[in-house]
Motif scaffolding. Structure first.
Motif, PDB file in Angstrom:
ATOM      1  N   GLU A  19       7.867  12.709  -2.404  1.00 42.81           N
ATOM      2  CA  GLU A  19       8.510  11.960  -1.537  1.00 42.81           C
ATOM      3  C   GLU A  19       7.872  11.305  -0.691  1.00 42.81           C
ATOM      4  OE1 GLU A  19      12.152  13.736   0.630  1.00 42.81           O
ATOM      5  OE2 GLU A  19      11.793  15.576  -1.025  1.00 42.81           O
ATOM      6  N   PHE A  20       8.043  10.001  -0.228  1.00 42.90           N
ATOM      7  CA  PHE A  20       7.327   9.130   0.597  1.00 42.90           C
ATOM      8  C   PHE A  20       8.032   7.741   0.804  1.00 42.90           C
ATOM      9  CE2 PHE A  20       6.827   7.099  -3.655  1.00 42.90           C
ATOM     10  CZ  PHE A  20       6.385   5.768  -3.462  1.00 42.90           C
ATOM     11  N   SER A  21       7.388   7.115   1.806  1.00 45.85           N
ATOM     12  CA  SER A  21       7.872   5.846   2.390  1.00 45.85           C
ATOM     13  C   SER A  21       6.863   4.888   2.420  1.00 45.85           C
ATOM     14  CB  SER A  21       8.577   6.084   3.659  1.00 45.85           C
ATOM     15  OG  SER A  21       9.535   7.059   3.729  1.00 45.85           O
ATOM     16  N   ARG A  22       7.077   3.613   2.407  1.00 49.64           N
ATOM     17  CA  ARG A  22       6.127   2.394   2.431  1.00 49.64           C
ATOM     18  C   ARG A  22       6.500   1.120   2.626  1.00 49.64           C
ATOM     19  NH1 ARG A  22       6.059  -1.423  -0.987  1.00 49.64           N
ATOM     20  NH2 ARG A  22       7.048  -1.297  -3.255  1.00 49.64           N
ATOM     21  N   PRO A  23       5.913   0.471   3.564  1.00 53.60           N
ATOM     22  CA  PRO A  23       6.390  -0.754   3.876  1.00 53.60           C
ATOM     23  C   PRO A  23       6.481  -1.932   2.796  1.00 53.60           C
ATOM     24  CG  PRO A  23       4.290  -0.526   4.783  1.00 53.60           C
ATOM     25  CD  PRO A  23       4.614   0.570   3.984  1.00 53.60           C
ATOM     26  N   MET A  24       7.141  -2.615   2.814  1.00 55.02           N
ATOM     27  CA  MET A  24       6.857  -3.874   1.996  1.00 55.02           C
ATOM     28  C   MET A  24       7.269  -5.207   2.670  1.00 55.02           C
ATOM     29  SD  MET A  24       9.426  -4.798  -1.516  1.00 55.02           S
ATOM     30  CE  MET A  24       8.847  -6.338  -2.527  1.00 55.02           C
ATOM     31  N   LEU A  25       6.333  -6.407   2.289  1.00 50.08           N
ATOM     32  CA  LEU A  25       6.378  -7.574   2.934  1.00 50.08           C
ATOM     33  C   LEU A  25       7.424  -8.322   2.114  1.00 50.08           C
ATOM     34  CD1 LEU A  25       5.376  -9.549   4.865  1.00 50.08           C
ATOM     35  CD2 LEU A  25       3.602 -10.311   3.447  1.00 50.08           C
ATOM     36  N   LEU A  26       8.392  -9.145   2.653  1.00 48.77           N
ATOM     37  CA  LEU A  26       9.568  -9.766   1.946  1.00 48.77           C
ATOM     38  C   LEU A  26       9.103 -11.117   1.829  1.00 48.77           C
ATOM     39  CD1 LEU A  26      12.649  -7.963   3.412  1.00 48.77           C
ATOM     40  CD2 LEU A  26      11.440  -7.532   1.354  1.00 48.77           C
ATOM     41  N   PRO A  27       9.633 -11.876   0.770  1.00 49.65           N
ATOM     42  CA  PRO A  27       9.374 -13.223   0.754  1.00 49.65           C
ATOM     43  C   PRO A  27       9.206 -14.232   1.972  1.00 49.65           C
ATOM     44  CG  PRO A  27      10.487 -12.691  -1.080  1.00 49.65           C
ATOM     45  CD  PRO A  27      10.369 -11.411  -0.192  1.00 49.65           C
ATOM     46  N   VAL A  53      15.892   6.630  -1.502  1.00 50.41           N
ATOM     47  CA  VAL A  53      16.652   7.269  -0.383  1.00 50.41           C
ATOM     48  C   VAL A  53      16.803   6.372   0.462  1.00 50.41           C
ATOM     49  CG1 VAL A  53      16.428   9.155   1.345  1.00 50.41           C
ATOM     50  CG2 VAL A  53      15.164   9.364  -1.121  1.00 50.41           C
ATOM     51  N   MET A  54      15.890   5.357   0.693  1.00 51.01           N
ATOM     52  CA  MET A  54      16.030   4.148   1.599  1.00 51.01           C
ATOM     53  C   MET A  54      15.652   2.896   0.793  1.00 51.01           C
ATOM     54  SD  MET A  54      14.728   3.489   5.457  1.00 51.01           S
ATOM     55  CE  MET A  54      15.126   4.996   6.159  1.00 51.01           C
ATOM     56  N   PRO A  55      16.647   2.169   0.150  1.00 48.64           N
ATOM     57  CA  PRO A  55      16.372   1.092  -0.758  1.00 48.64           C
ATOM     58  C   PRO A  55      15.860  -0.045   0.304  1.00 48.64           C
ATOM     59  CG  PRO A  55      18.715   2.057  -1.025  1.00 48.64           C
ATOM     60  CD  PRO A  55      18.181   2.557   0.133  1.00 48.64           C
ATOM     61  N   LEU A  56      14.989  -0.784  -0.273  1.00 51.81           N
ATOM     62  CA  LEU A  56      14.555  -1.888   0.173  1.00 51.81           C
ATOM     63  C   LEU A  56      15.730  -3.038  -0.098  1.00 51.81           C
ATOM     64  CD1 LEU A  56      11.108  -1.832  -1.166  1.00 51.81           C
ATOM     65  CD2 LEU A  56      11.430  -1.869   1.080  1.00 51.81           C
ATOM     66  N   PRO A  57      15.483  -4.015   0.825  1.00 58.95           N
ATOM     67  CA  PRO A  57      16.775  -5.089   0.866  1.00 58.95           C
ATOM     68  C   PRO A  57      16.594  -5.654  -0.676  1.00 58.95           C
ATOM     69  CG  PRO A  57      15.459  -5.540   2.636  1.00 58.95           C
ATOM     70  CD  PRO A  57      14.898  -4.461   1.996  1.00 58.95           C
ATOM     71  N   LEU A  76       0.844  -1.112   0.008  1.00 57.50           N
ATOM     72  CA  LEU A  76      -0.189   0.039  -0.062  1.00 57.50           C
ATOM     73  C   LEU A  76       0.824   1.336   0.065  1.00 57.50           C
ATOM     74  CD1 LEU A  76      -2.938   1.147   0.334  1.00 57.50           C
ATOM     75  CD2 LEU A  76      -2.637   1.153   2.792  1.00 57.50           C
ATOM     76  N   HIS A  77       0.693   2.155  -0.852  1.00 56.73           N
ATOM     77  CA  HIS A  77       1.061   3.457  -0.977  1.00 56.73           C
ATOM     78  C   HIS A  77       0.498   4.374   0.261  1.00 56.73           C
ATOM     79  CE1 HIS A  77       2.463   2.690  -5.187  1.00 56.73           C
ATOM     80  NE2 HIS A  77       3.385   2.416  -4.571  1.00 56.73           N
ATOM     81  N   PRO A  78       1.110   5.406   0.692  1.00 53.32           N
ATOM     82  CA  PRO A  78       0.374   6.253   1.638  1.00 53.32           C
ATOM     83  C   PRO A  78      -0.345   7.433   1.157  1.00 53.32           C
ATOM     84  CG  PRO A  78       2.898   6.958   1.326  1.00 53.32           C
ATOM     85  CD  PRO A  78       2.831   5.716   0.805  1.00 53.32           C
ATOM     86  N   THR A 130       9.300 -11.183   6.470  1.00 55.40           N
ATOM     87  CA  THR A 130       9.755  -9.916   7.271  1.00 55.40           C
ATOM     88  C   THR A 130       9.089  -8.633   6.539  1.00 55.40           C
ATOM     89  OG1 THR A 130      11.639  -9.909   6.240  1.00 55.40           O
ATOM     90  CG2 THR A 130      11.583 -11.081   8.439  1.00 55.40           C
ATOM     91  N   GLN A 131       9.335  -7.577   7.461  1.00 51.68           N
ATOM     92  CA  GLN A 131       8.780  -6.461   6.608  1.00 51.68           C
ATOM     93  C   GLN A 131       9.794  -5.178   6.469  1.00 51.68           C
ATOM     94  OE1 GLN A 131       4.717  -4.747   7.146  1.00 51.68           O
ATOM     95  NE2 GLN A 131       5.659  -3.235   8.258  1.00 51.68           N
ATOM     96  N   ALA A 132      10.292  -4.727   5.534  1.00 48.45           N
ATOM     97  CA  ALA A 132      11.113  -3.508   5.373  1.00 48.45           C
ATOM     98  C   ALA A 132      10.338  -2.377   4.655  1.00 48.45           C
ATOM     99  CB  ALA A 132      12.217  -4.101   4.289  1.00 48.45           C
ATOM    100  N   THR A 133      11.087  -1.164   5.061  1.00 49.71           N
ATOM    101  CA  THR A 133      10.601   0.133   4.651  1.00 49.71           C
ATOM    102  C   THR A 133      11.544   0.779   3.659  1.00 49.71           C
ATOM    103  OG1 THR A 133       9.404   0.540   6.725  1.00 49.71           O
ATOM    104  CG2 THR A 133       9.841   2.359   5.354  1.00 49.71           C
ATOM    105  N   GLY A 134      10.891   1.197   2.375  1.00 48.80           N
ATOM    106  CA  GLY A 134      11.776   1.942   1.635  1.00 48.80           C
ATOM    107  C   GLY A 134      11.081   3.362   1.487  1.00 48.80           C
ATOM    108  N   SER A 135      11.985   4.229   1.107  1.00 48.96           N
ATOM    109  CA  SER A 135      11.762   5.601   0.928  1.00 48.96           C
ATOM    110  C   SER A 135      12.253   6.088  -0.477  1.00 48.96           C
ATOM    111  CB  SER A 135      12.383   6.569   2.065  1.00 48.96           C
ATOM    112  OG  SER A 135      11.993   6.359   3.473  1.00 48.96           O
TER     113      SER A 135
END
Length: 297
Positions: free
Chosen positions: A124-132, A162-166, A40-42, A135-140
């Motif tokens: 500019e925005f940040s959002r969480p992502m569910l990894l396979p 700005v903050m890459p996902l894994p 989901l985007h903010p 776990t959950q990570a946040t990207g900006s």
């Protein structure tokens, strides 16, 4: 920026509006793709991406919260406003934007303004992502937009992480259809070279190959962006475009596969309609897939 200082951009991803993520996921799975979890985007939109080993990806884009989308568009969110305009004019499934990567979206935004092709304010925005693995990570992200007023149904933007996902997405980059990545992205327009300038600025590349069917420009990771006229769409994709209005339209994505026979077997087994043309398998648009897909070696 002078010509000597230009470094062609990497193709990052394509924005593909879809009627809803569930329908798109069902379609993409039938096509043999591995689809990431919904994210989901903010600002009310959501996606379920398809990642490739060359670090490009497809972004099927859905509407999660319409009221939030409308509010974001009114507040000047270019990404959402362009998506809403596309859906109003072209329907719920399609291909609306090409995205390139950048290390400095602020500089891109200034260049787009200087060249007269800025599509509006940066985002500019940040959002969480569910990894396979669960776990959950946040990207900006920071985005800079470019568009041509003569082409209301297509735009470009550069994306800075700005903050890459894994980076380890190997589980998501393996696909049953054998797709290794995109080899070509296809737009259409009756007179392709009328839009040479914005393509050059978006990709940050001066070299364009013009031919009788249109024009091509290369991104740094080897994915060709083509703009084809009506004869080109008919010749390469068996697709006629009578009465095509002016302006760029997103039309097709060509994928490179490891074994075309294996891909053909999968499509047939999943009852996906396709035609064979010029050593390619061409899958026409369908519900949840608003763009032509072509598979080749």
């Amino acid at each position: 920026m002078n010509t000597a200082s230009r470094i062609p951009r990497l193709l990052d991803h394509l924005v593909l509006p879809v009627i809803d993520l569930a329908t798109a996921r069902d379609r993409y799975v039938k096509l043999g793709f591995t689809v990431a979890a919904d994210a989901l985007h903010p600002f009310g939109t959501e996606n379920a991406c398809i990642f490739f080993s060359n670090k490009t990806y497809l972004e099927p884009l859905g509407i999660a919260k319409r009221e939030e989308c409308e509010a974001a568009a009114l507040a000047g969110n270019v990404f959402v406003a362009r998506d809403q305009a596309y859906r109003f004019r072209r329907g719920q499934d399609g291909f609306s934007a090409i995205v390139v990567s950048t290390d400095d979206a602020n500089t891109d935004h200034a260049r787009f303004r200087d060249k007269g092709i800025s599509a509006g304010d940066m985002l500019e925005f940040s959002r969480p992502m569910l990894l396979p693995e669960g776990t959950q990570a946040t990207g900006s992200f920071r985005l800079a937009f470019a568009a041509d007023l003569r082409s209301p149904d297509f735009f470009f933007f550069s994306c800075q992480r700005v903050m890459p996902l894994p980076s380890d997405r190997s589980a998501l980059e393996t696909h049953a259809n054998g797709v290794l990545g995109m080899s070509e992205v296809v737009l259409s327009e009756p007179n392709p070279t009328d839009f040479q300038y914005i393509l050059q600025e978006a990709v940050d590349e001066r070299e364009v190959s013009a031919h009788s069917f249109g024009m091509d420009i290369e991104t740094r990771n080897g994915v060709k962006i083509s703009v084809l006229n009506q004869a080109g769409m008919a010749g390469f994709f068996d697709r006629k475009t009578p009465g095509h209005s002016r302006g760029l339209r997103g039309r097709a994505v060509v994928f490179k596969v490891a074994d075309l026979a294996a891909t053909e077997h999968l499509l047939a087994a999943n009852a996906v309609s396709f035609i064979r043309k010029d050593n390619r398998l061409i899958v026409p648009e369908a519900l949840g897939q608003g763009v032509i897909f072509a598979f080749g070696e």
